[in-house]
Design an enzyme around this catalytic site. Structure first.
Site, PDB file in Angstrom:
ATOM      1  N   GLU A   1       0.737  -0.996   0.030  1.00  0.00           N
ATOM      2  CA  GLU A   1      -0.153  -0.070   0.064  1.00  0.00           C
ATOM      3  C   GLU A   1       0.861   1.307   0.080  1.00  0.00           C
ATOM      4  O   GLU A   1       0.825   2.102   0.880  1.00  0.00           O
ATOM      5  CB  GLU A   1      -0.842   0.072   1.411  1.00  0.00           C
ATOM      6  CG  GLU A   1      -1.856  -1.267   1.215  1.00  0.00           C
ATOM      7  CD  GLU A   1      -3.036  -1.108   2.293  1.00  0.00           C
ATOM      8  OE1 GLU A   1      -2.397  -0.499   3.459  1.00  0.00           O
ATOM      9  OE2 GLU A   1      -3.914  -1.595   2.343  1.00  0.00           O
TER      10      GLU A   1
ATOM     11  N   GLU B   1      -5.906  -8.174   1.174  1.00  0.00           N
ATOM     12  CA  GLU B   1      -6.316  -7.969   2.406  1.00  0.00           C
ATOM     13  C   GLU B   1      -7.574  -7.443   2.221  1.00  0.00           C
ATOM     14  O   GLU B   1      -8.042  -6.818   1.293  1.00  0.00           O
ATOM     15  CB  GLU B   1      -5.815  -6.803   2.976  1.00  0.00           C
ATOM     16  CG  GLU B   1      -4.220  -6.910   3.603  1.00  0.00           C
ATOM     17  CD  GLU B   1      -3.829  -5.737   4.297  1.00  0.00           C
ATOM     18  OE1 GLU B   1      -4.692  -4.931   4.731  1.00  0.00           O
ATOM     19  OE2 GLU B   1      -2.483  -5.805   4.316  1.00  0.00           O
TER      20      GLU B   1
HETATM   21  C1  FCB Z   1      -4.232  -2.192   5.826  1.00  0.00           C
HETATM   22  C2  FCB Z   1      -2.894  -2.382   6.464  1.00  0.00           C
HETATM   23  C3  FCB Z   1      -2.990  -3.585   7.334  1.00  0.00           C
HETATM   24  C4  FCB Z   1      -3.885  -3.133   8.437  1.00  0.00           C
HETATM   25  C5  FCB Z   1      -5.321  -3.006   7.819  1.00  0.00           C
HETATM   26  C6  FCB Z   1      -6.576  -2.881   8.769  1.00  0.00           C
HETATM   27  O1  FCB Z   1      -4.149  -0.949   5.492  1.00  0.00           O
HETATM   28  O2  FCB Z   1      -2.101  -2.994   5.262  1.00  0.00           O
HETATM   29  O3  FCB Z   1      -1.737  -3.577   8.057  1.00  0.00           O
HETATM   30  O4  FCB Z   1      -3.600  -2.030   9.234  1.00  0.00           O
HETATM   31  O5  FCB Z   1      -5.260  -1.741   6.868  1.00  0.00           O
END
Ligand code: FCB
Length: 486
Positions: free
Chosen positions: A214, A394
């Protein structure tokens, strides 16, 4: 400051308290088909209660990151990262906590791997802590640090779980920050050298590599809003940092190709599909936010260059970016990747005067729950970015179910609705090959400390005992069926 640059600076994306609430009206995602939510995807949803199968071989996983779970921050030669420094100032962390112990995963990793096996997981995304591998300025490779990940990877393989390793999930060694960090163009070379050492040790067993987690969040939160490490607020620096992170990604991909490693490599974008709050919002305003949230990051890696029309962005940011770019960089940054990794949490709803809250907001306050955003993003990549192989690295939500902390029905509903959206995107052509729920364990949520629990497995931070939540049992059933049932 112009309105557009103000919008750009405010960062309509994540982790920002969203104010206001407009009634639903016409809505079309930028870059998506003009279809409003509620047509294709939702009608399919309404028409059946059958299991929705995923392609065979679909990778079902969970994700974590080193700093958030490992603890043991001084073990086996690890030195401080920028997050150790940032959290040393208690004022930076909501509950004034730190990650010194976190989930104690550095010592409990075997039991955690057993848990994963019990859930039937086929894929585990973790990150490697750079300050464990190259702990000091002399650039010596720390074999004790590498040995931890060597054992972890072996343990995964022995349990039939594919290792998915992220090279950088925000924990830059502090000594490199002291040398200018990502603002320094040399950072791309530092990263490639570190990556090369990791490929040499683990490249024969890791299935997929994500380069940088990210970039957008690092740029926005770490260098524009200053609410994450290293806590700077400087638009110009943030432009340089973004470019150097992109360059570092490209250099790592080159190092990977040269290493002879067996797996696949790709980036990890934090995507935020953008929608106008109502018909009065000018399309160019939504387009400017889409640029800031998505295209600025996707295009240099996947389309060979930055978008050319940057006048809606903060002029300082653009000046910083221009000061960093060299003609030879574009080809390095756009080196072929094997998959596109993405994280999806929230859309950006763009109002005429700023971000708007339209959908239910999770207890983290920055996340609007909108599953169709995942569908829109996946199908957009399919359509507009040359149909890449995609992995969701994620997707998740903090738990606020209240009374019974392991009966996390809201998380189940979140995961179910997002998997339905993902499955529909696959049915509509997106080449999605895997999905990783964030997260296996409740963990240290950066500046929010331990106040937000994202785990399928509850962690009692006093005793370190793990308890599977209802969502873990539910996810295990999805994995076993390779299908989500509506
Ligand atoms: C993402 C991050 C991860 C965690 C989630 C909730 O942006 O990559 O580490 O903090 O959010």
């Amino acid at each position: 400051m112009t309105r557009s640059s103000e919008l750009a600076q405010r960062g309509i994306g994540r982790r920002q308290l969203l104010g206001g609430c407009l009634a639903a009206s016409s809505m079309a995602a930028v870059g998506c088909t003009a279809r409003a939510p509620g047509t294709s995807m939702h009608s399919a949803e309404a028409s059946t209660t059958m299991p929705r199968p995923f392609p065979s071989g679909f990778a079902w996983g969970v994700a974590t990151s080193a700093f958030q779970i490992e603890g043991s921050l001084t073990s086996d030669g690890r030195t401080a990262s920028i997050w150790d420094t940032y959290t040393a100032d208690k004022a930076h962390v909501a509950d004034r906590s730190n990650a010194t112990v976190a989930c104690d995963h550095y010592r409990r990793w075997e039991a955690d791997l057993d848990l994963m096996k019990q859930l039937g997981l086929g894929s585990y995304r973790f990150s490697i802590a750079w300050p464990r591998i190259v702990p000091a300025n002399d650039r010596r490779i720390n074999s004790a640090g590498l040995a931890f990940y060597d054992r972890l990877v072996d343990g995964l393989v022995a349990r039939g779980i594919t290792p998915v390793a992220t090279l950088f999930h925000w924990d830059l060694p502090q000594y490199l920050q002291d040398a200018g960090g990502w603002e320094n163009r040399d950072s791309a070379g530092w990263f490639a050298d570190y990556a090369q050492a990791v490929f040499a040790k683990l490249g024969d067993r890791v299935g997929s590599w994500a380069t940088i987690n990210e970039t957008k969040i690092i740029v926005q939160m770490g260098y524009q809003q200053g609410t994450m490490a290293p806590g700077q607020r400087d638009a110009r620096v943030s432009g340089r940092v973004m470019h150097h992170l992109n360059l570092a990604h490209g250099r790592a991909v080159q190092a990977f190709r040269a290493s002879g490693a067996v797996g696949r490599i790709g980036p990890c974008f934090a995507v935020a599909p953008c929608y106008p709050a109502d018909a009065s919002v000018p399309p160019e305003v939504v387009d400017g936010i889409d640029l800031q949230e998505n295209r600025l990051y996707l295009d240099p890696l996947l389309r060979g260059g930055y978008p050319t029309k940057l006048d809606r962005l903060d002029p300082g940011f653009v000046a910083g970016l221009n000061s960093a770019v060299r003609p030879e960089d574009a080809a390095v940054i756009a080196g072929k990747v094997d998959f596109v990794g993405l994280t999806y949490y929230s859309p950006a709803i763009v109002g005429s005067t700023g971000p708007v809250q339209r959908y239910p907001v999770a207890s983290n306050h920055w996340q609007q729950i909108f599953p169709q955003g995942l569908y829109d993003v996946l199908t957009r990549l399919h359509r507009e970015y040359d149909d890449p192989s995609i992995v969701v690295l994620e997707n998740g939500v903090p738990d606020d179910s209240g009374e019974d902390p392991v009966n996390d029905q809201r998380r189940i509903e979140f995961l179910r609705s997002h998997l339905v959206a993902a499955q529909q995107a696959v049915a509509d052509g997106a080449r999605l090959t895997g999905y990783h729920a964030w997260s296996l364990l409740d963990n240290f949520e950066w500046a929010q400390g331990y106040t937000q629990r994202y785990g399928l497995v509850r962690v009692d931070f006093d005793t370190q005992s793990r308890t599977r939540k209802a969502s873990a049992a539910w996810y295990a059933k999805v994995i076993a069926a390779n299908a989500v049932t509506v």
